[in-house]
Every structure is written in structure tokens, then in C-alpha cells.
Motif scaffolding. Structure first.
Motif, PDB file in Angstrom:
ATOM      1  N   SER A 192     -16.275  22.385  23.797  1.00  0.00           N
ATOM      2  CA  SER A 192     -15.478  22.001  22.633  1.00  0.00           C
ATOM      3  C   SER A 192     -16.129  22.580  21.381  1.00  0.00           C
ATOM      4  N   VAL A 193     -15.309  22.811  20.359  1.00  0.00           N
ATOM      5  CA  VAL A 193     -15.804  23.318  19.076  1.00  0.00           C
ATOM      6  C   VAL A 193     -15.304  22.381  17.985  1.00  0.00           C
ATOM      7  N   HIS A 194     -16.231  21.776  17.251  1.00  0.00           N
ATOM      8  CA  HIS A 194     -15.909  20.807  16.207  1.00  0.00           C
ATOM      9  C   HIS A 194     -16.044  21.478  14.846  1.00  0.00           C
ATOM     10  N   LEU A 195     -14.940  21.574  14.133  1.00  0.00           N
ATOM     11  CA  LEU A 195     -14.943  22.120  12.770  1.00  0.00           C
ATOM     12  C   LEU A 195     -14.931  20.930  11.821  1.00  0.00           C
ATOM     13  N   ASP A 196     -16.108  20.499  11.399  1.00  0.00           N
ATOM     14  CA  ASP A 196     -16.233  19.282  10.588  1.00  0.00           C
ATOM     15  C   ASP A 196     -16.457  19.664   9.133  1.00  0.00           C
ATOM     16  N   THR A 197     -15.482  19.370   8.288  1.00  0.00           N
ATOM     17  CA  THR A 197     -15.551  19.787   6.884  1.00  0.00           C
ATOM     18  C   THR A 197     -16.434  18.893   6.026  1.00  0.00           C
ATOM     19  N   PRO A 462     -13.169  13.993   9.198  1.00  0.00           N
ATOM     20  CA  PRO A 462     -12.519  15.094   8.470  1.00  0.00           C
ATOM     21  C   PRO A 462     -12.760  16.400   9.223  1.00  0.00           C
ATOM     22  N   ALA A 463     -12.218  16.481  10.440  1.00  0.00           N
ATOM     23  CA  ALA A 463     -12.568  17.568  11.351  1.00  0.00           C
ATOM     24  C   ALA A 463     -11.386  17.948  12.226  1.00  0.00           C
ATOM     25  N   PHE A 464     -11.503  19.125  12.827  1.00  0.00           N
ATOM     26  CA  PHE A 464     -10.544  19.613  13.819  1.00  0.00           C
ATOM     27  C   PHE A 464     -11.341  19.971  15.071  1.00  0.00           C
ATOM     28  N   ILE A 465     -10.814  19.644  16.237  1.00  0.00           N
ATOM     29  CA  ILE A 465     -11.567  19.849  17.473  1.00  0.00           C
ATOM     30  C   ILE A 465     -10.787  20.762  18.411  1.00  0.00           C
ATOM     31  N   PHE A 466     -11.417  21.880  18.780  1.00  0.00           N
ATOM     32  CA  PHE A 466     -10.899  22.793  19.790  1.00  0.00           C
ATOM     33  C   PHE A 466     -11.496  22.395  21.133  1.00  0.00           C
TER      34      PHE A 466
END
Length: 481
Positions: A192-197, A462-466
Motif C-alpha cells: 500500500s502507498v499512503h499519501l498523507d498531506t 488527511p490522506a489517500f491510500i493506494f
């Protein structure tokens, strides 16, 4: 090369044959010579009645390449351009069968240029994309990728940026490779890849110089309460991203030295820390000893930049593995006209630019970190296109991401790649609302052969998870239908 003034077609072919004679049975050296020679003849390659995919298909029926001998030489002399293309395809097919070469090998092109011959292993991109066995197709003009889809030849220096292919020296890198390998295998992969702003935390402390229109985020000028919130948000991001095989990407310019210490401590304390954590660091003053520092006397009376914009990559043991110094300089939005009708200049980022692009071969592909504007600034984008990278990680701080999207959507097709952008706006609205989740500046990922769609945000961050498993299951379902 080509047939410039003073150079005949015969001279051009002779240079190719002489280079191949010297290479003899060194297949990597031959790939470098053929690739660089054919690159100079792409216009003519497009004029052949047989296109690259047809030439490659015929090469499958030819015998494996053994060495460049008299028979191969005579074959080339009979039809230099067409048969050089077939020879490149034959060598790539042979190499694909036994894979004897390293992930990146230094070689010399036909014109004496230094290059890397790299073996494509775009594992994450192919598992997440559609129809993964087909080579890249972004270039509508006949490309060398159609002749040799598993190989790529990259100049060591391009647009004044030097390419470094590295394997991190930390003992922890072996553990990282094992985690990444585990994450991409099987019908239900765990990567998984977590894009946490980090939301709006940690955006205070922008300073400008009075004598010139430049600015930087100063860790010392950051509001203490904002920094505390940023610490807490970053630690929570590590905890939320922990898992058997995960990557955590934090935005550009988010971490003061104290915040970085907090992130590192959280990684060390986690039961299953992210395999890799990518952190955008606050601007820091450049040290005189750094290779990227420019000697003042070389620039006369010009005002010199004094800071560095950098991102660091941290392993699951809390040790830094490598870092990237931003290769492009951002300029802020153009201010409105003043009351007297004059136009003030936009504040420019006060940074000394990096000189290198580092790429790291790994079980998920060859990873490259770039920062925000790097993903679409012309000179860096050209360097990325000729880097062999197929996993692009982009910490970003921008009020909008449409240029990131346009650039990366094309790059992932050309590179057989996947890109992840963790972005947030650098300005907090005065009404207290947040903008990190708005379409114009939302974090995103781009995958070869897939339409770019807005990602789904995480419920409590506040993130998007691939999740790679979602894409693998989606492809399985489509295949069954």
C-alpha cells in the motif's frame, strides 16, 4: 551522429561497425552502441516499410545472438538501419531468456557518450496497470522501446543533470527489499502507498528577504503550536501507514528537524513500520562544503541562493537511505497590481538546485524521488524521461496539480511507470477551511494504461491510500468478464 555536413552515410555506418567490432561478444556494450546509433536515426527508422513491432516479431524467429562476427557484420552492411534494429531486438530477446546483466551497467555509446544500460523491471507498474505484458506505447513515432521493451539506455548526464543508479549502503536495505518483494507477490498483494498531506499542519514560517524577491520556509520562524500539531500529525501518519509492506509519502517542506526526529522515533517504535517513508524537509541553509554549492566568484555580482529544498527516504529501522535535492526552483503566484499601478514580482524560492537524479532499483521497480515542480519542469522532465525510473515519488506543495497530472500521465506511459504525488496547498484560507481535499490540488497517483481518476481519501486521515490488491482484483474481475 547522422550525416552532418562533412560526414557521409558511409562514415556513419563505418562508425557503427567499428564500435561493434570493438565490443565483440560484450552484449551490454553492443546494446549501448546500437541503441545510441539508432536514436540518431529515429526519423529514418520511421520511414522503413517495416515498423519496429514487425521487425521485433521477425527477430523472434531468428537465432539467438552469440557474438558480433563476420556473418553479423555482413548482414549489417547489407541493410544497416533495418538490420541494426533487428540486431537490437535479437539481443534483447536473448537477454530476456537468461537475464545475465545487472539492473544497470555503465557503457559507452557509438559517439563515445557515457550511458547506463538498464534492465526494465517495472513490477509495481505492470501489476497495477492493464495489459501489463505490452511495452510502453506513449511515443507514437516508432520507438526503441518497441524493439527492446525490457531494456533502456540512459545518458549519464542529460540537461546538465547527472544520473546516479544506487543501492543504499545501509544494512537495513536488505530488509526493505524483502518487504517490498513480499508486498507485490500473489493474487492478493499487501503493498500500500499512503499519501498523507498532514492537513494544514506545519504551514507557518514562510520568510522573505527584503533585498530580493525570494523566500523560504524557516524552521526557526515556525509557530510553536503549529509545529507541535505537525509533530502529532506526522507521528499519526506513521502509525496509520504501518503494515506488512507499505510506503508513506509526506508532502514537500513539511518537516522541521524536530518533526523529522519525531517521524524517525515513530518509525523505530512502530511494530510494523512502513518499508519506506518519504519526507519533504524544510528549507535549510546550504553548507559551503556541499557539492551543489556554487563558488561566488563564478557568478560575479549575481545574488546567490542560500538554501536547499530536500526530501529524505527513511527505512523501517529509522535510518536514512538516500535523499533528493530539488532540481527546479518554484516561483509563487503573481501578486495583484498595487494601488499605484505597479506590478510587484512574485516571490521566488531561494534554493541552490541539485545536480543529480538518483534512481534505486528495487523489487517493485526503479524508484526515483522528485519534488513538486521537478515532475513537470522541462529540464527535469526530460531527465526523468531518460532515467529508467518506473516508480516516481513526488512530495509536493502547490495550490494546484493540473500540471503535475498532465506531465506525469504522459511520463508513466513513456516510462512504463507509476507515479504518486502527495500534495497540499501552502496557503491556509483565512476562513479556517481546508483545501487539501479539493480537486484542484488533491494528491493522486498515475498508472500506465489507466485513466487518471481522483483517488478515494482515507476515512480518518488527511490522506489517500493506494492498495495494490484493489488493482490486481480489478484486473482479475475484468479478465473474467
Amino acid at each position: 551522429m547522422g550525416t552532418d555536413k562533412g560526414t557521409t552515410a558511409a562514415d556513419d555506418v563505418r562508425a557503427l561497425l567499428d564500435g561493434l567490432d570493438r565490443a565483440a561478444d560484450d552484449r551490454v556494450a553492443i546494446v549501448a552502441i546500437l541503441w545510441t546509433w539508432l536514436e540518431h536515426h529515429l526519423l529514418h527508422l520511421g520511414s522503413l516499410l517495416e515498423k519496429p513491432l514487425v521487425i521485433r516479431a521477425k527477430a523472434l524467429d531468428e537465432p539467438d545472438f552469440v557474438r558480433f562476427d563476420e556473418d553479423e557484420r555482413a548482414r549489417l552492411m547489407a541493410a544497416p538501419l533495418r538490420n541494426a534494429a533487428e540486431l537490437l531486438a535479437r539481443i534483447e530477446i536473448t537477454l530476456t531468456r537468461d537475464q545475465p546483466i545487472e539492473s544497470a551497467t555503465e557503457a559507452v555509446g557509438v559517439d563515445g557518450s557515457e550511458v547506463f544500460v538498464m534492465w526494465r523491471r517495472p513490477r509495481l507498474a505492470t501489476r497495477a496497470g492493464n495489459d501489463a505484458d505490452r511495452p510502453p506505447e506513449a511515443d507514437e513515432h516508432p520507438s526503441l522501446s518497441a524493439l527492446a521493451p525490457r531494456l533502456v539506455v540512459c545518458p549519464t548526464v542529460h540537461r546538465d543533470i547527472e544520473l546516479h543508479v544506487i543501492r543504499p549502503g545501509s544494512d537495513g536495505w536488505v530488509a526493505v527489499e524483502a518487504l517490498l518483494e513480499q508486498g507485490v507477490v500473489g493474487a492478493d498483494p499487501t503493498l500500500s502507498v499512503h499519501l498523507d498531506t498532514l492537513g494544514d499542519a506545519g504551514l507557518s514560517g514562510w520568510l522573505e528577504r527584503e533585498d530580493v524577491e525570494v523566500g523560504w520556509f524557516d524552521a526557526a520562524a515556525m509557530d510553536p503550536e503549529d509545529e507541535r500539531i505537525c509533530h502529532d500529525s506526522a507521528v499519526a501518519a506513521v502509525e496509520a501507514a504501518s503494515g506488512p509492506a507499505s510506503l508513506l509519502v509526506l508532502p514537500e517542506l513539511c518537516a522541521t528537524p524536530r518533526t523529522l526526529d519525531a517521524v524517525t522515533a515513530a518509525i523505530v517504535a512502530a511494530d510494523e513500520a512502513p518499508a519506506l517513508t518519504f519526507v519533504g524537509l524544510r528549507h535549510r541553509p546550504i553548507a559551503a562544503s556541499e557539492p551543489s554549492a556554487i563558488e561566488p566568484e563564478l557568478l560575479g555580482d549575481a545574488v546567490l541562493a542560500t538554501h536547499v529544498n530536500e526530501a529524505v527516504v527513511i527505512g523501517p529501522d529509522g535510518e536514512p537511505l538516500w535523499s533528493h535535492v530539488k532540481l527546479s526552483c518554484a516561483q509563487g503566484p503573481q501578486p495583484r497590481l498595487l494601488s499605484d499601478g505597479t506590478q510587484p514580482l512574485a516571490a521566488t524560492e531561494d534554493i541552490v538546485l541539485g545536480r543529480t537524479l538518483q534512481v534505486v532499483p528495487s523489487p517493485i521497480g526503479t524508484i526515483a524521488v522528485v519534488i513538486c515542480l521537478d515532475s513537470f519542469a522541462d529540464h527535469v522532465r526530460d531527465r526523468l524521461a531518460r532515467s529508467g525510473a518506473d516508480v516516481l515519488i513526488v512530495p509536493s506543495l502547490s495550490p494546484r496539480v493540473h500540471r503535475h497530472r498532465d506531465s506525469l500521465q504522459h511520463l508513466v506511459q513513456r516510462l512504463w511507470a507509476i507515479a504518486f504525488v502527495c500534495n497540499r496547498d501552502f496557503a491556509v484560507p483565512s476562513d479556517g477551511t481546508t483545501t487539501w481535499d479539493e480537486e484542484h490540488n488533491r494528491s493522486f497517483w498515475a498508472i500506465q494504461r489507466k485513466r487518471l481518476r481522483p483517488p478515494t481519501r482515507a476515512d480518518d486521515r488527511p490522506a489517500f491510500i493506494f492498495r495494490l490488491a484493489d488493482h490486481v482484483r480489478s484486473q482479475t474481475s475484468n479478465a473474467q468478464v
